[in-house]
Design an enzyme around this catalytic site. Structure first.
Site, PDB file in Angstrom:
ATOM      1  N   ALA A 268     -24.843 -17.301 -41.747  1.00 51.33           N
ATOM      2  CA  ALA A 268     -25.606 -18.474 -41.297  1.00 51.33           C
ATOM      3  C   ALA A 268     -25.382 -19.604 -42.298  1.00 51.33           C
ATOM      4  O   ALA A 268     -25.129 -19.367 -43.471  1.00 51.33           O
ATOM      5  CB  ALA A 268     -27.086 -18.115 -41.227  1.00 51.33           C
ATOM      6  N   CYS A 276     -10.333 -27.218 -36.682  1.00 48.31           N
ATOM      7  CA  CYS A 276      -9.971 -26.329 -35.564  1.00 48.31           C
ATOM      8  C   CYS A 276     -11.149 -25.930 -34.672  1.00 48.31           C
ATOM      9  O   CYS A 276     -11.138 -26.244 -33.485  1.00 48.31           O
ATOM     10  CB  CYS A 276      -9.289 -25.084 -36.107  1.00 48.31           C
TER      11      CYS A 276
HETATM   12  N1  LIG Z   1      -5.347 -27.034 -40.113  1.00 45.95           N
HETATM   13  C1  LIG Z   1      -5.505 -25.768 -39.764  1.00 45.95           C
HETATM   14  O1  LIG Z   1      -6.157 -24.974 -40.462  1.00 45.95           O
HETATM   15  C2  LIG Z   1      -4.846 -25.234 -38.530  1.00 45.95           C
HETATM   16  C3  LIG Z   1      -4.769 -23.844 -38.340  1.00 45.95           C
HETATM   17  C4  LIG Z   1      -4.170 -23.365 -37.182  1.00 45.95           C
HETATM   18  C5  LIG Z   1      -3.676 -24.238 -36.240  1.00 45.95           C
HETATM   19  N2  LIG Z   1      -3.795 -25.592 -36.435  1.00 45.95           N
HETATM   20  C6  LIG Z   1      -3.223 -26.482 -35.426  1.00 45.95           C
HETATM   21  O2  LIG Z   1      -1.965 -26.936 -35.907  1.00 45.95           O
HETATM   22  C7  LIG Z   1      -1.714 -28.288 -35.477  1.00 45.95           C
HETATM   23  C8  LIG Z   1      -1.480 -29.177 -36.687  1.00 45.95           C
HETATM   24  O3  LIG Z   1      -2.658 -29.180 -37.453  1.00 45.95           O
HETATM   25  P1  LIG Z   1      -2.680 -29.772 -38.943  1.00 45.95           P
HETATM   26  O4  LIG Z   1      -4.020 -29.458 -39.478  1.00 45.95           O
HETATM   27  O5  LIG Z   1      -1.463 -29.343 -39.655  1.00 45.95           O
HETATM   28  O6  LIG Z   1      -2.574 -31.345 -38.598  1.00 45.95           O
HETATM   29  P2  LIG Z   1      -2.305 -32.551 -39.618  1.00 45.95           P
HETATM   30  O7  LIG Z   1      -2.979 -33.707 -39.025  1.00 45.95           O
HETATM   31  O8  LIG Z   1      -2.630 -32.120 -41.006  1.00 45.95           O
HETATM   32  O9  LIG Z   1      -0.728 -32.745 -39.562  1.00 45.95           O
HETATM   33  C9  LIG Z   1      -0.047 -33.233 -38.460  1.00 45.95           C
HETATM   34  C10 LIG Z   1       1.148 -34.012 -38.962  1.00 45.95           C
HETATM   35  O10 LIG Z   1       2.000 -34.345 -37.860  1.00 45.95           O
HETATM   36  C11 LIG Z   1       2.576 -35.615 -38.133  1.00 45.95           C
HETATM   37  N3  LIG Z   1       3.127 -36.176 -36.894  1.00 45.95           N
HETATM   38  C12 LIG Z   1       2.469 -36.717 -35.840  1.00 45.95           C
HETATM   39  N4  LIG Z   1       3.356 -37.103 -34.901  1.00 45.95           N
HETATM   40  C13 LIG Z   1       4.593 -36.808 -35.358  1.00 45.95           C
HETATM   41  C14 LIG Z   1       5.895 -36.957 -34.838  1.00 45.95           C
HETATM   42  N5  LIG Z   1       6.105 -37.490 -33.637  1.00 45.95           N
HETATM   43  N6  LIG Z   1       6.944 -36.550 -35.580  1.00 45.95           N
HETATM   44  C15 LIG Z   1       6.741 -36.011 -36.809  1.00 45.95           C
HETATM   45  N7  LIG Z   1       5.521 -35.831 -37.350  1.00 45.95           N
HETATM   46  C16 LIG Z   1       4.452 -36.226 -36.628  1.00 45.95           C
HETATM   47  C17 LIG Z   1       1.440 -36.401 -38.755  1.00 45.95           C
HETATM   48  O11 LIG Z   1       1.907 -37.519 -39.486  1.00 45.95           O
HETATM   49  C18 LIG Z   1       0.794 -35.337 -39.639  1.00 45.95           C
HETATM   50  O12 LIG Z   1       1.334 -35.357 -40.943  1.00 45.95           O
HETATM   51  C19 LIG Z   1      -2.945 -28.670 -34.651  1.00 45.95           C
HETATM   52  O13 LIG Z   1      -2.678 -28.401 -33.300  1.00 45.95           O
HETATM   53  C20 LIG Z   1      -4.025 -27.731 -35.166  1.00 45.95           C
HETATM   54  O14 LIG Z   1      -5.020 -27.496 -34.211  1.00 45.95           O
HETATM   55  C21 LIG Z   1      -4.353 -26.105 -37.561  1.00 45.95           C
END
Ligand SMILES: NC(=O)c1ccc[n+]([C@@H]2O[C@H](COP(=O)([O-])OP(=O)(O)OC[C@H]3O[C@@H](n4cnc5c(N)ncnc54)[C@H](O)[C@@H]3O)[C@@H](O)[C@H]2O)c1
Length: 466
Positions: A268, A276
């Protein structure tokens, strides 16, 4: 293998460095030029334990490169990972514009056999959308009937490979995965995944699970929805515990020792946050709405989480008689959990905004997340001047009316209570992570409140039981 990873955020960067660490040649791509410049200087743009060491080692061995141009990365790659953000859209659905933009670019550039792997968390059907987007671009370049058109389709396969890493332990999670979920349309794609991930699962290759695209996409949402459900269930129960005099931590131990339930994600607290759970719960609800299917449990999970953040904020408000004007509140912890500087959807954003709107002066400390919080605070419509940050945890307490523990960073776990007593104007502690021993705090003269454990007065009554 040569691999391209598009998106160098929490997921893409960890994916890139870990693949390089096991010997693959990796090029990471990001449109954010400042991020790429930092990475080229071996400076991680995010805080993640162990990341800087891996970054330096692999960049030094030239297995890891960084670019802003996908065109520089794609040639010769066996697979390209799409790891860009999928933020929550205005209606709760997943905003797929970045995924689509990458798919379009791949379609314009691809010049050889390629496995396109969707690693971003995406709604069911997105891999089909990515395949259709790439196909549409390929058709422009290789119109039906023209020379080469017969070769177009087999060039590109799309697969799903959702990521389950946890911020704070992301490197370890990636290097030692408990499972790797993949969704494929054919045996060749599965074989590429096996080759790519072999170094991570040598002891037990069965940890690589192969399924249909749509099942893989759903698995990621199901995992996060289940974890969010456990947290909301315990938070809801903690509110009842407070009313009837039960201790949610004893209840957690009591149920968590049942192997059918398990110990994890039963704590809790101030509500779940992060980049996420909140958005993935909303995206799954949106998928359900689009398909006329009511997910009543998940709706309640989301609602409970919103209630919980305000419930804990109101504890502070009511302790001060519903008037926080002239009250200085010290905050320990801003990140949504320890080990990360990620503050996306952190409960701190909602709770601190409420305190400020009720008139409180807020002074906050976090070991790594003050900068990211400062940006998110302004993005959330709050003023920079409505909060101040300190570099040292005890500094926040000087003349404060209460200490609020919001993130259970290790450095807050065993504080000096005599020092805290000496610094606070009034000895009041709100422990929103149930970290501290309420009996000794009550004995030391603190007014102590936590989540789902009997309140400080009842604590004194029940002190003998602890
Ligand atoms: N952060 C987590 O713990 C986590 C865990 C599992 C899954 N995810 C999933 O993974 C995905 C990414 O999450 P994140 O936390 O790494 O996001 P983030 O925002 O940290 O990173 C995304 C990156 O993508 C880049 N980007 C955007 N458009 C682009 C393009 N056209 N070409 C190249 N780069 C581009 C952005 O500049 C940014 O640096 C999401 O779908 C998220 O839900 C995240």
């Amino acid at each position: 293998m040569k691999l391209t990873v598009v998106g160098s955020g929490y997921v893409g960067l960890v994916t890139g460095v870990c693949f390089a660490e096991v010997g693959h040649d990796v090029i990471c791509v990001d449109t954010d030029a400042s991020k790429i410049a930092m990475l080229r200087d071996n400076v991680p743009p995010i805080y993640e334990p162990g990341l800087d060491e891996l970054l330096k080692r692999n960049a030094g061995h030239e297995r890891l490169q960084f670019t802003t141009k996908l065109s520089e990365a794609l040639t010769g790659s066996s697979a390209v990972f799409i790891a860009v953000g999928t933020p929550e859209g205005e209606d709760g659905s997943s905003d797929l514009r970045y995924v689509k933009a990458v798919a379009t670019e791949i379609g314009k550039l691809v010049d050889g056999p390629l496995l396109v792997v969707v690693k971003s968390t995406v709604p069911v059907g997105t891999c089909d959308m990515v395949a259709a987007t790439i196909d549409a671009e390929l058709l422009k370049r290789f119109p039906a009937g023209s020379h080469g058109s017969a070769n177009v389709k087999p060039w590109v396969r799309v697969a799903s490979n959702p990521e389950f890493l946890k911020e704070g332990t992301a490197i370890e999670d990636f290097m030692k995965p408990d499972r790797i979920v993949t969704g494929v349309t054919d045996h060749e794609s599965a074989a590429i995944f096996h080759e790519m991930y072999a170094p991570f699962i040598q002891d037990d290759p069965s940890r690589l699970q192969v399924m249909e695209l749509r099942s893989s996409e759903m698995t990621k949402y199901a995992a996060n929805a289940m974890l969010a459900t456990r947290i909301s269930f315990m938070n809801e129960l903690s509110r009842l515990c407070e009313l009837v005099g039960s201790n949610i931590d004893d209840v957690r131990r009591g149920i968590g020792s049942d192997p059918r339930i398990g110990k994890k994600f039963l704590y809790a607290g101030p509500g779940y946050g992060g980049s996420c759970f909140p958005k993935d719960v909303e995206a799954l609800l949106s998928t359900a709405r689009q398909n006329d299917c009511e997910l009543t449990v998940l709706k309640a999970v989301s609602h409970t989480n919103k209630l919980q953040k305000m419930h804990v904020a109101r504890k502070i408000h009511s302790h001060f008689g519903g008037d926080l004007k002239g009250r200085k509140i010290a905050i320990w912890g801003l990140a949504f959990k320890p080990g990360t500087d990620d503050v996306r959807e952190a409960p701190a954003l909602t709770i601190l905004s409420a305190l400020v709107n009720w008139g409180a002066e807020v002074v906050a400390h976090d070991p790594v997340a003050s900068k990211t919080f400062g940006r998110a605070w302004v993005q959330a419509g709050m003023k920079e001047s409505q909060i101040s940050y300190v570099d040292e945890a005890y500094e926040a307490l000087d003349g404060a009316d209460a200490l609020v523990l919001l993130t259970e960073w290790p450095e807050y776990k065993r504080p000096s209570w005599s020092r805290i007593r000496g610094l606070l104007r009034t000895p009041v502690v709100f422990d929103l992570r149930n970290q501290y021993p309420f009996k000794s705090l009550a004995e030391a003269g603190f007014h102590y409140e936590c989540v789902g454990r009997p309140d400080s007065q009842s604590n004194s009554r029940n002190a003998g039981a602890k």
